[in-house]
Write a protein that holds these residues in place. Structure first.
Motif, PDB file in Angstrom:
ATOM      1  N   ALA A 127      12.351 -18.076  52.549  1.00 54.25           N
ATOM      2  CA  ALA A 127      12.161 -19.347  53.253  1.00 54.25           C
ATOM      3  C   ALA A 127      11.298 -20.307  52.442  1.00 54.25           C
ATOM      4  O   ALA A 127      11.546 -21.519  52.419  1.00 54.25           O
ATOM      5  N   VAL A 128      10.306 -19.788  51.750  1.00 52.10           N
ATOM      6  CA  VAL A 128       9.438 -20.627  50.917  1.00 52.10           C
ATOM      7  C   VAL A 128      10.229 -21.166  49.723  1.00 52.10           C
ATOM      8  O   VAL A 128      10.138 -22.347  49.379  1.00 52.10           O
ATOM      9  N   THR A 129      11.027 -20.294  49.109  1.00 56.04           N
ATOM     10  CA  THR A 129      11.870 -20.730  47.987  1.00 56.04           C
ATOM     11  C   THR A 129      12.867 -21.784  48.451  1.00 56.04           C
ATOM     12  O   THR A 129      13.110 -22.774  47.760  1.00 56.04           O
ATOM     13  N   LEU A 130      13.441 -21.584  49.641  1.00 57.61           N
ATOM     14  CA  LEU A 130      14.391 -22.557  50.190  1.00 57.61           C
ATOM     15  C   LEU A 130      13.732 -23.923  50.352  1.00 57.61           C
ATOM     16  O   LEU A 130      14.332 -24.952  50.060  1.00 57.61           O
ATOM     17  N   GLN A 131      12.498 -23.960  50.793  1.00 57.75           N
ATOM     18  CA  GLN A 131      11.787 -25.227  50.955  1.00 57.75           C
ATOM     19  C   GLN A 131      11.437 -25.850  49.611  1.00 57.75           C
ATOM     20  O   GLN A 131      11.252 -27.064  49.522  1.00 57.75           O
ATOM     21  N   ASP A 132      11.360 -25.040  48.540  1.00 53.33           N
ATOM     22  CA  ASP A 132      11.063 -25.558  47.205  1.00 53.33           C
ATOM     23  C   ASP A 132      12.298 -26.114  46.486  1.00 53.33           C
ATOM     24  O   ASP A 132      12.160 -26.931  45.572  1.00 53.33           O
ATOM     25  N   LEU A 133      13.489 -25.646  46.881  1.00 51.82           N
ATOM     26  CA  LEU A 133      14.707 -26.057  46.163  1.00 51.82           C
ATOM     27  C   LEU A 133      14.880 -27.571  46.195  1.00 51.82           C
ATOM     28  O   LEU A 133      14.820 -28.192  47.247  1.00 51.82           O
ATOM     29  N   ARG A 134      15.109 -28.129  45.037  1.00 47.88           N
ATOM     30  CA  ARG A 134      15.290 -29.580  44.845  1.00 47.88           C
ATOM     31  C   ARG A 134      14.239 -30.375  45.606  1.00 47.88           C
ATOM     32  O   ARG A 134      14.538 -31.329  46.314  1.00 47.88           O
ATOM     33  N   ASP A 135      13.001 -29.945  45.452  1.00 45.02           N
ATOM     34  CA  ASP A 135      11.841 -30.626  46.056  1.00 45.02           C
ATOM     35  C   ASP A 135      11.975 -30.791  47.574  1.00 45.02           C
ATOM     36  O   ASP A 135      11.585 -31.809  48.138  1.00 45.02           O
ATOM     37  N   GLY A 136      12.560 -29.787  48.243  1.00 40.56           N
ATOM     38  CA  GLY A 136      12.659 -29.807  49.695  1.00 40.56           C
ATOM     39  C   GLY A 136      13.913 -30.465  50.238  1.00 40.56           C
ATOM     40  O   GLY A 136      14.154 -30.447  51.452  1.00 40.56           O
ATOM     41  N   ARG A 137      14.718 -31.047  49.359  1.00 37.56           N
ATOM     42  CA  ARG A 137      15.913 -31.752  49.830  1.00 37.56           C
ATOM     43  C   ARG A 137      16.959 -30.802  50.415  1.00 37.56           C
ATOM     44  O   ARG A 137      17.670 -31.167  51.343  1.00 37.56           O
ATOM     45  N   VAL A 138      17.045 -29.589  49.884  1.00 37.83           N
ATOM     46  CA  VAL A 138      18.002 -28.615  50.421  1.00 37.83           C
ATOM     47  C   VAL A 138      17.623 -28.259  51.857  1.00 37.83           C
ATOM     48  O   VAL A 138      18.470 -28.272  52.758  1.00 37.83           O
ATOM     49  N   HIS A 139      16.361 -27.967  52.080  1.00 39.78           N
ATOM     50  CA  HIS A 139      15.895 -27.617  53.430  1.00 39.78           C
ATOM     51  C   HIS A 139      16.096 -28.790  54.390  1.00 39.78           C
ATOM     52  O   HIS A 139      16.555 -28.604  55.525  1.00 39.78           O
ATOM     53  N   ALA A 140      15.804 -30.001  53.942  1.00 45.73           N
ATOM     54  CA  ALA A 140      15.965 -31.188  54.785  1.00 45.73           C
ATOM     55  C   ALA A 140      17.439 -31.400  55.135  1.00 45.73           C
ATOM     56  O   ALA A 140      17.784 -31.694  56.290  1.00 45.73           O
ATOM     57  N   GLU A 141      18.315 -31.243  54.146  1.00 46.49           N
ATOM     58  CA  GLU A 141      19.749 -31.424  54.394  1.00 46.49           C
ATOM     59  C   GLU A 141      20.270 -30.357  55.355  1.00 46.49           C
ATOM     60  O   GLU A 141      21.031 -30.657  56.280  1.00 46.49           O
ATOM     61  N   LEU A 142      19.860 -29.106  55.153  1.00 45.85           N
ATOM     62  CA  LEU A 142      20.278 -28.029  56.058  1.00 45.85           C
ATOM     63  C   LEU A 142      19.800 -28.292  57.486  1.00 45.85           C
ATOM     64  O   LEU A 142      20.543 -28.092  58.438  1.00 45.85           O
ATOM     65  N   SER A 143      18.566 -28.752  57.628  1.00 44.23           N
ATOM     66  CA  SER A 143      18.020 -29.036  58.955  1.00 44.23           C
ATOM     67  C   SER A 143      18.816 -30.133  59.648  1.00 44.23           C
ATOM     68  O   SER A 143      19.156 -30.025  60.831  1.00 44.23           O
ATOM     69  N   GLN A 144      19.123 -31.204  58.912  1.00 44.25           N
ATOM     70  CA  GLN A 144      19.890 -32.312  59.481  1.00 44.25           C
ATOM     71  C   GLN A 144      21.295 -31.857  59.863  1.00 44.25           C
ATOM     72  O   GLN A 144      21.771 -32.124  60.973  1.00 44.25           O
TER      73      GLN A 144
END
Length: 114
Positions: free
Chosen positions: A7-24
């Motif tokens: 989960a921490v690595t996921l939040q780090d991917l592309r400066d958090g953009r991956v996590h933000a896109e997945l959340s949206q």
């Protein structure tokens, strides 16, 4: 295997953009499932490849791909009659039109008591 949580690595991917896109996308998917009553899915694909060659790898490249399968709304159908010229018509071509008029009941001006 110990180490940093995924989960921490996921939040780090592309400066958090991956996590933000997945959340949206997840929020939109849940809304669409509620709206249509049909299921959907999100797929996250993560690729990890070495940066360089040889046995002493100290860098890797991590890339992602997000695929969303939104449920589709049913589109419905329409019914038409075919005319003698094979044109589409809302009215039955062999049936005449029925002239309609206002049938609102009128109230008497004066009521009589019995």
């Amino acid at each position: 295997m110990s180490g940093k949580a995924f989960a921490v690595t996921l939040q780090d991917l592309r400066d958090g953009r991956v996590h933000a896109e997945l959340s949206q996308q997840f929020g939109e998917l849940v809304s669409k499932v509620k709206e249509t009553g049909k299921g959907g899915e999100i797929t996250l694909k993560i690729k990890v490849k070495p940066q360089g060659r040889g046995g002493d790898i100290d860098k890797v490249i991590v890339s992602d791909a997000i695929t969303v399968n939104m449920p589709k709304q049913e589109r419905g159908e329409d019914f038409f009659w075919l005319t003698e010229n094979n044109e589409l018509s809302r009215n039955h071509p062999k049936q005449g039109n029925l002239e309609l008029r206002d049938a609102t009941p009128t109230t008497p001006a004066k009521f009589k008591e019995a």
